[in-house]
Scaffold this active site. Structure first.
Site, short mmCIF file in Angstrom:
data_model
loop_
_atom_site.label_atom_id
_atom_site.label_comp_id
_atom_site.label_asym_id
_atom_site.label_seq_id
_atom_site.Cartn_x
_atom_site.Cartn_y
_atom_site.Cartn_z
N ASP A 151 41.25 49.79 43.26
CA ASP A 151 40.70 48.79 42.33
C ASP A 151 41.31 49.19 41.00
O ASP A 151 40.92 50.22 40.41
CB ASP A 151 39.18 48.88 42.27
CG ASP A 151 38.60 47.84 41.32
OD1 ASP A 151 39.22 47.59 40.26
OD2 ASP A 151 37.55 47.26 41.62
N HIS A 152 42.28 48.42 40.52
CA HIS A 152 43.05 48.92 39.38
C HIS A 152 42.21 49.07 38.12
O HIS A 152 42.61 49.77 37.20
CB HIS A 152 44.30 48.06 39.14
CG HIS A 152 44.05 46.75 38.46
ND1 HIS A 152 43.62 45.63 39.13
CD2 HIS A 152 44.16 46.38 37.17
CE1 HIS A 152 43.48 44.64 38.27
NE2 HIS A 152 43.81 45.06 37.07
N HIS A 177 36.07 44.47 40.58
CA HIS A 177 36.17 45.01 39.22
C HIS A 177 34.81 45.04 38.51
O HIS A 177 34.44 46.05 37.91
CB HIS A 177 37.14 44.17 38.38
CG HIS A 177 38.49 44.00 39.01
ND1 HIS A 177 39.09 44.96 39.77
CD2 HIS A 177 39.38 42.96 38.96
CE1 HIS A 177 40.28 44.54 40.18
NE2 HIS A 177 40.47 43.32 39.71
P1 NDP Z 1 52.55 37.99 47.57
O1 NDP Z 1 51.99 36.68 48.00
O2 NDP Z 1 53.62 38.01 46.54
O3 NDP Z 1 53.01 38.71 48.90
C1 NDP Z 1 53.70 39.96 48.95
C2 NDP Z 1 54.72 39.88 50.05
O4 NDP Z 1 54.05 39.88 51.30
C3 NDP Z 1 55.56 38.62 50.01
O5 NDP Z 1 56.68 38.82 49.21
C4 NDP Z 1 55.89 38.41 51.46
O6 NDP Z 1 57.09 39.09 51.74
C5 NDP Z 1 54.82 39.11 52.23
N1 NDP Z 1 53.95 38.16 52.91
C6 NDP Z 1 53.49 36.97 52.45
N2 NDP Z 1 52.69 36.40 53.37
C7 NDP Z 1 52.67 37.23 54.41
C8 NDP Z 1 52.05 37.20 55.68
N3 NDP Z 1 51.29 36.18 56.06
N4 NDP Z 1 52.26 38.22 56.53
C9 NDP Z 1 53.04 39.24 56.18
N5 NDP Z 1 53.66 39.33 54.99
C10 NDP Z 1 53.47 38.34 54.12
O7 NDP Z 1 51.34 38.91 47.17
P2 NDP Z 1 51.15 39.78 45.88
O8 NDP Z 1 52.32 40.64 45.70
O9 NDP Z 1 50.66 38.92 44.78
O10 NDP Z 1 49.87 40.66 46.31
C11 NDP Z 1 49.95 41.66 47.29
C12 NDP Z 1 48.57 42.23 47.51
O11 NDP Z 1 48.11 42.78 46.31
C13 NDP Z 1 47.53 41.21 47.94
O12 NDP Z 1 46.64 41.82 48.81
C14 NDP Z 1 46.86 40.84 46.63
O13 NDP Z 1 45.55 40.39 46.83
C15 NDP Z 1 46.88 42.18 45.92
N6 NDP Z 1 46.83 42.06 44.47
C16 NDP Z 1 47.80 41.36 43.81
C17 NDP Z 1 47.75 41.26 42.45
C18 NDP Z 1 48.82 40.54 41.69
O14 NDP Z 1 48.73 40.51 40.47
N7 NDP Z 1 49.82 39.98 42.34
C19 NDP Z 1 46.65 41.88 41.66
C20 NDP Z 1 45.71 42.61 42.45
C21 NDP Z 1 45.81 42.68 43.81
P3 NDP Z 1 58.01 38.71 52.97
O15 NDP Z 1 57.86 37.27 53.25
O16 NDP Z 1 59.37 39.10 52.45
O17 NDP Z 1 57.53 39.60 54.06
C1 BG6 Z 2 43.29 41.03 39.78
C2 BG6 Z 2 42.94 39.62 40.11
O1 BG6 Z 2 42.61 41.91 40.63
O2 BG6 Z 2 42.90 41.29 38.44
C3 BG6 Z 2 43.60 38.66 39.15
O3 BG6 Z 2 43.36 39.34 41.45
C4 BG6 Z 2 43.26 39.01 37.73
O4 BG6 Z 2 43.18 37.32 39.42
C5 BG6 Z 2 43.55 40.48 37.48
O5 BG6 Z 2 44.05 38.21 36.87
C6 BG6 Z 2 43.04 40.89 36.11
O6 BG6 Z 2 43.46 42.18 35.82
P1 BG6 Z 2 43.60 42.67 34.32
O7 BG6 Z 2 43.98 44.10 34.45
O8 BG6 Z 2 44.66 41.82 33.71
O9 BG6 Z 2 42.27 42.46 33.68
#
Ligand code: NDP
Ligand code: BG6
Length: 504
Positions: A194-195, A257
């Site tokens: 949990d960042h 959070h």
């Molecule tokens: P993305 O949607 O960008 O997915 C990451 C990668 O996962 C994609 O590039 C894709 O790569 C692969 N992917 C997408 N769908 C699937 C699937 N159904 N099965 C397997 N691989 C898949 O996600 P994020 O990078 O935004 O988030 C990653 C994780 O981090 C999530 O659990 C999200 O909830 C969490 N998170 C994200 C935050 C953010 O700011 N982005 C903040 C906090 C948490 P490829 O198709 O090349 O395999």
């Molecule tokens: C992530 C949520 O965990 O926290 C996002 O998935 C949200 O929706 C983000 O924007 C907020 O983080 P921060 O550090 O910018 O307050």
């Protein structure tokens, strides 16, 4: 206020080895390496660790995803400036393309990791970072275990999992995920991230409470009238509409959070900052939060969804017009609720929490508002408009603390007006704050789970939010709306007005 007095006036409250902490030799494997989180957070965090010499020469980075990328294309995702300062790390970055359902992906990964142990001195230490959407967590974990990658690569090595949020979508699915993980990995190998816990200002809640004596005596129902926690964002859902449709504000922010910050602010003092001592206190606090009865939910919880709004020069689309969002969506982008903590310290004190996207200001803060003086030796006219005393923990931005109190207005008459005393991180400390992901990645590499979430904490958090999410899912009433760049639906103000209170 004066600045800090330097290291001589410092106590170290978690014996964490100090600022010279360095990762041991090892490999970080990022699953979902083609994604948003990897590019925006994980690569910059690793780059900063490399820049500040916290990664040894015997450190390797591997990306895994389904997309076809060359090693070179993957290397270009590492921020350019730091890449020049950490050439060894970047040159050796490797990318594996593969399906998570295919055992071959994991056999190739194992061969690569073994070759690093043999040729690059990575000592059998492996950290697997699951940065994929949650539906990929189970196949990855099961195939890691099937390939023997749940075991360290050497008798003295380690094999750890960092798991991103959301951890399940309710208590039952989180329990199921736990079972599947524990089929291959011990709990002490699992780092649920949990960042918010990586933010210095969130950790400062503990410093403030437990490294000082002046706050502890007033940190209870006798002196605190109410507590408010706000996590307000100006951003909308951006490109994450598809994900957000299944999450909503309650699962995205409150379940993790908000409840983590609340737990740190309200828990009993732990005997030490050893991981289990701290996490035991957080769990006990979460267990004390009242489970709302279905009939109470409309009284204690409010949701909302943003519509088009803003100024004419900066008109923002409504949630239903965002990319990947159902035009008839009923997903909440705002959630507010009153929580009650049934224990001796907090009985009767209301805790109001709120979060929302497209609010007017980005601010995360905890406001502890104190009771009014039992008797005023001056007339009401002399204190007109005086706000109650409050301690405001400014988590972000403008990190710091404000103490609000009444002070005599200069002059011949005796009038009291609200004044504040400010502590600002920026002007007080010379040290730079690490990014949350930078701090937490290093903790996971070192094997310190203190700032990661234990299984029972996750389950307790779902227990609190599940009934509300379920009630909303079953409700046929209209979802309250609020214009983008406003402070949420009117219903959220009424939530507090019913208790004779208002948002800070
Ligand atoms: P993305 O949607 O960008 O997915 C990451 C990668 O996962 C994609 O590039 C894709 O790569 C692969 N992917 C997408 N769908 C699937 C699937 N159904 N099965 C397997 N691989 C898949 O996600 P994020 O990078 O935004 O988030 C990653 C994780 O981090 C999530 O659990 C999200 O909830 C969490 N998170 C994200 C935050 C953010 O700011 N982005 C903040 C906090 C948490 P490829 O198709 O090349 O395999
Ligand atoms: C992530 C949520 O965990 O926290 C996002 O998935 C949200 O929706 C983000 O924007 C907020 O983080 P921060 O550090 O910018 O307050």
């Amino acid at each position: 206020m004066t600045g800090d007095l330097g290291p001589g006036n410092e106590i170290r409250i978690n014996g964490d080895g100090g600022d010279d902490r360095k990762a041991p030799p090892g490999v970080v494997v990022i699953f979902g390496a083609s994604g948003d989180l990897t590019e925006r957070k994980l690569m910059p965090a690793l780059a900063r660790l490399a820049q500040y010499k916290r990664l040894p020469d015997e450190f390797r980075l591997v990306g895994v995803a389904r997309s076809h990328l060359s090693d070179e294309e993957f290397r270009r995702r590492f921020p350019a400036g730091p890449a020049a300062e950490a050439p060894g790390l970047v040159e050796n970055m490797r990318y594996l393309s593969g399906d998570y359902d295919d055992p071959d992906t994991f056999h190739r990964l194992r061969d690569l990791l073994d070759s690093f142990d043999r040729d690059a001195g990575t000592a059998g230490n492996r950290l697997f970072y699951l940065a994929t959407p949650p539906q990929a967590f189970v196949p990855i974990i099961e195939n890691l275990a099937a390939a023997g990658l749940n075991e360290p690569g050497s008798p003295t090595g380690s094999a750890r999992l960092v798991i991103e949020k959301p951890y399940g979508h309710d208590e039952a699915s989180a329990r199921d995920l736990d079972q599947r993980i524990h089929a291959g990995f011990e709990e002490d190998q699992v780092f649920r991230i949990d960042h918010y816990l990586g933010k210095d200002t969130v950790q400062n809640v503990m410093a403030l409470r437990f490294a000082n004596t002046i706050f502890q005596p007033i940190w209870n129902r006798t002196w605190i009238d109410q507590v408010q926690i706000t996590v307000a964002e100006t951003l909308g859902v951006g490109t994450r509409g598809g994900f957000y449709e299944h999450a909503g504000a309650m699962r995205d922010i409150v379940q993790n959070h908000v409840l983590q910050v609340l737990a740190l602010a309200l828990m009993e003092p732990p005997a030490s900052f050893a991981p289990e001592a701290l996490r035991n206190e957080k769990v006990k606090l979460l267990q004390s939060i009242r489970h709302p009865a279905d009939g109470d939910i409309d009284r204690i919880a409010v949701r909302g969804q943003y519509t088009r709004g803003g100024t004419s020069g900066d008109l923002m689309p409504g949630y239903r017009d965002e990319q990947g969002v159902d035009p008839l969506s009923r997903t909440e982008t705002y959630a507010a609720m009153r929580l009650d903590v049934d224990n001796w310290r907090w009985a009767g004190v209301p805790f109001y929490v709120r979060t929302g996207k497209r609010l007017p200001r980005r601010v995360t803060e905890v406001v502890l508002q104190f009771t009014r003086p039992p008797h005023l030796p001056i007339s009401a006219a002399q204190v007109t408009g005086l706000q109650p005393d409050a301690l405001i923990l400014r988590i972000q931005p403008d990190e710091g603390i404000t103490l609000r109190f009444g002070a005599k207005v200069p002059g011949h008459s005796f009038r009291v007006r609200t004044a504040t005393m400010e502590f600002s991180y920026e002007s007080t400390f010379r040290e730079e704050s690490p990014e949350a992901y930078e701090r937490l990645l290093l903790d996971a590499l070192i094997g310190d789970p203190t700032l990661f979430i234990r299984s029972d904490e996750v389950l307790q958090s779902w227990r609190i939010v599940d009934p509300i999410i379920e009630h909303w899912a079953n409700s046929t009433g209209r979802i309250p709306l609020y214009e983008a760049a406003s402070w949420g639906p009117d219903e959220a103000d009424q939530l507090l007005a019913r208790d004779g209170r208002a948002w800070h």
